[in-house]
Design an enzyme around this catalytic site. Structure first.
Site, short mmCIF file in Angstrom:
data_model
loop_
_atom_site.label_atom_id
_atom_site.label_comp_id
_atom_site.label_asym_id
_atom_site.label_seq_id
_atom_site.Cartn_x
_atom_site.Cartn_y
_atom_site.Cartn_z
N LEU A 98 -26.50 54.64 -68.22
CA LEU A 98 -26.52 55.12 -66.85
C LEU A 98 -25.15 55.61 -66.40
CD1 LEU A 98 -28.80 52.45 -65.17
CD2 LEU A 98 -29.32 54.86 -65.44
N SER A 138 -21.20 60.07 -65.21
CA SER A 138 -19.74 60.05 -65.38
C SER A 138 -19.06 61.25 -64.74
CB SER A 138 -19.38 59.98 -66.86
OG SER A 138 -19.90 61.10 -67.56
N ASP A 161 -39.17 67.57 -49.31
CA ASP A 161 -39.78 66.45 -48.59
C ASP A 161 -39.25 66.38 -47.15
OD1 ASP A 161 -41.54 64.34 -48.40
OD2 ASP A 161 -40.13 62.85 -49.13
#
Length: 621
Positions: free
Chosen positions: A312, A317, A452
């Site tokens: 993750l 990064s 949305d």
């Protein structure tokens, strides 16, 4: 002798087929993908894969379109299918369009040429199963693993999203000059050879060799250069021989009957042996795949938290220098260990860090896409991202946003607040949201589509200025087609719901629904499941008196207690109706919408002011 010769030819074919099966097992899947360079070919490009209808799950265009994130018509047209809803025959060939890109994986692997297809993990799925069955070896599980470093292959969560890299290539300049418009992705089968493929696709053996080399193995993906897509000929059952021909050949058939029966008996024994051999090979291959995944599971079981956390962190990064990285213990302390009493909405918690309030969003998936969008935007009408956190134990990701004091527009319009927003404040909110959408539509490259927009994703700060929140479904780039429909009922644009068309115009439609909420105070969808926007037909038709009468019937009863200009309300309703046009091309841009809303007679205050106090922008109940 003619019959005997045919049977001998068939026998030779079966022997060669058996050898090819053994060779496939020995070679195994190809590498993690096909190297590419944007300097040697034109990327991205649209190309096609040849896909075969597969029982039981992929025998219609809808299911296949969903698998490849394209609409049914885009498959039907190149595949010469007239009825997009009729069932397909098993093994029926189809040309499926894909968008091919040259994608950087890491410094070790470099660039790989593939179409990135989003796939939602279902019960029983593994990378190997989906690659070999659903995508019919158009990719490999090794390639899926390197493209999804944040996912553990032996511990896939149902409902999580994975990218399946379908192999493809784009023509280089030389091929384009030679009128090669497409390199069709095709899975090479044991019975194939380059000569038969050249004949089938209208290509040449040499051009196929030039693209793929001369060492192709069964179930490799090969790329067939074509100037245009050929017509597809589907498998058919050979017709019976005519009666006259049977009479003419009766004498030869009687002579060869004995020989034929003997050879058939030998062939039956041989085919049964071949079948058993094939089954043994397939079981061995399946067991090998399970062993590989079991070994990975054992390794992941020994140190799941570290590996997941590292993956993750590696994925995000690029954003470490732009945002603050919070510690998980810091967030737990800020939220009383994520106490339910501090939930703002859904999985968003209110937290205090060093005396500063934040909204902390807990995510059970990688935040790479949302971070990629947010790092491109910076606007006063968008909720600001302050930082993020990776939980090394549970492999969860947390996004830390600025805290917006007065909650969502939805709670003010439809909640149990004692105060209601006055008309000027509602108009100001509409303009704020329009400004935020104009920014992401017009001032980001590629354009960002929020996907949305709704009243619960519009937050109001201490001065009742609106900010757009929740970019979890946002997409960078538009005019795409998907069959994975997401969003909130009542706000979804018709073209997206029916055909999966993603564009900035779908945000415009949703914004039109928000304007209806601001005017009427009604929910976007009522208790009976009826959508608000379907009820506006004819509201502004007829004489001026009729328009005013209909508008008063539509307006929130709290607004009727104010002294406001009906011309202003009609102006906003006119904008809303334009946004809700069924034809996306007829909807206005956000630039036009901002201009139209700012012309309202009721907008007396300076549009550049910072806002007013909450008490001055509400109407007492």
């Amino acid at each position: 002798m003619r019959i005997k010769s045919r049977y001998l030819s068939f026998l030779i074919f079966l022997v060669l087929y058996s050898q090819n099966l053994s060779l496939t097992e020995a070679q195994g899947p190809t590498t993690t993908g096909y190297a590419c360079s944007t300097t040697q070919a034109v990327y991205p490009c649209q190309t096609y894969v040849l896909y075969r209808a597969l029982a039981p799950d992929f025998l219609d265009l809808a299911s296949i379109g969903d698998l490849f994130s394209v609409s049914r018509p885009t498959i039907a047209k190149p595949s010469n299918i007239s009825n997009t809803t009729s069932p397909l025959l098993p093994d029926e060939s189809l040309f499926v369009p894909i968008s091919c890109g040259c994608n950087f994986i890491n410094s070790t692997i470099g660039n790989i040429s593939y179409a990135a297809l989003n796939y939602t993990i279902k019960s029983g799925d593994t990378f190997w199963k989906v690659s070999t069955t659903n995508y019919q070896n158009l990719t490999t599980y090794q390639s899926v693993e390197v493209v999804n470093p944040n996912l553990v292959p032996t511990n896939l969560d149902i409902g999580s999203n994975a990218v399946f890299p379908v192999f493809c290539k784009c023509p280089n300049s030389t091929q384009l000059r030679n009128r090669t418009n497409y390199l069709v992705s095709y899975v090479y089968h044991p019975s194939d050879n380059f000569s038969s493929l050249a004949s089938r696709f209208g290509s040449t053996v040499q051009s196929i060799i030039d693209v793929n080399g001369n060492n192709t193995q069964p179930f490799d993906t090969v790329f067939i250069p074509v100037s245009r897509l050929p017509g597809l000929s589907q498998p058919i059952v050979p017709p019976a021989s005519p009666v006259s021909q049977r009479k003419n050949d009766r004498k030869g058939a009687v002579i060869g009957l004995g020989i034929g029966l003997g050879i058939c008996g030998l062939l039956l024994i041989f085919v049964c042996g071949l079948w058993l051999h094939r089954e043994a090979l397939l079981k061995k291959k399946l067991a090998k795949g399970k062993d590989v995944e079991k070994q990975k599971f054992d390794r992941a079981d020994r140190a799941p938290s570290k590996d997941a956390g590292v993956n993750l962190l590696a994925d995000v990064s690029d954003y470490l220098d732009k945002y603050k990285v919070f510690g998980i213990e810091e967030l737990r302390e800020a939220t009383d260990d994520f106490d339910e009493s501090l939930v703002i909405q859904g999985s968003v918690y209110k937290g205090s860090i060093n005396g500063e309030l934040y909204a902390i969003k807990k995510m059970n998936w990688n935040a790479y896409e949302e971070l990629k969008i947010l790092q491109k935007v910076n606007h006063g009408n968008l909720v600001k991202l302050e930082g993020f956190c990776i939980d090394p134990e549970e492999a969860n990701c947390y996004l830390v946003y600025e805290y917006v004091e007065n909650g969502s527009l939805h709670s003010w319009l439809h909640g149990n607040k004692n105060d209601k927003l006055n008309w000027r404040t509602r108009l100001r909110i509409g303009i704020d949201v329009a400004n935020g959408l104009q920014y992401i539509h017009e001032h980001t490259r590629p354009q960002v589509v929020h996907k949305d927009i709704k009243s619960s994703n519009i937050l109001l700060d201490s001065k009742m200025r609106a900010k757009i929140a929740n970019f979890g479904l946002a997409k960078s780039g538009c005019n795409a087609i998907t069959m994975h429909i997401v969003g909130t009922q009542g706000y979804i644009a018709p073209e997206y719901l029916i055909d999966g068309v993603v564009s900035t115009k779908m945000d415009v439609f949703s914004f039109g629904v928000v304007l209806l909420e601001l005017i009427s105070g009604k929910e976007a969808i009522d208790e009976e499941g009826k959508v608000l926007w379907a009820k506006v037909d004819g509201v502004l038709e007829g004489t001026e008196d009729r328009k005013v009468k209909k508008m008063r019937e539509w307006m929130d009863e709290y607004l009727l207690k104010e002294t406001i200009s009906m011309e202003s309300v009609v102006n906003v309703m006119t904008v809303a109706l334009a946004c809700l046009s069924r034809d996306p091309s007829k909807r206005p841009s956000m630039v036009d919408i901002v201009y139209a809303l700012c012309k309202s007679d009721d907008l007396y205050f300076d549009l550049s002011e910072e806002g007013s106090s909450p008490r001055s922008v509400v109407t007492a109940r």
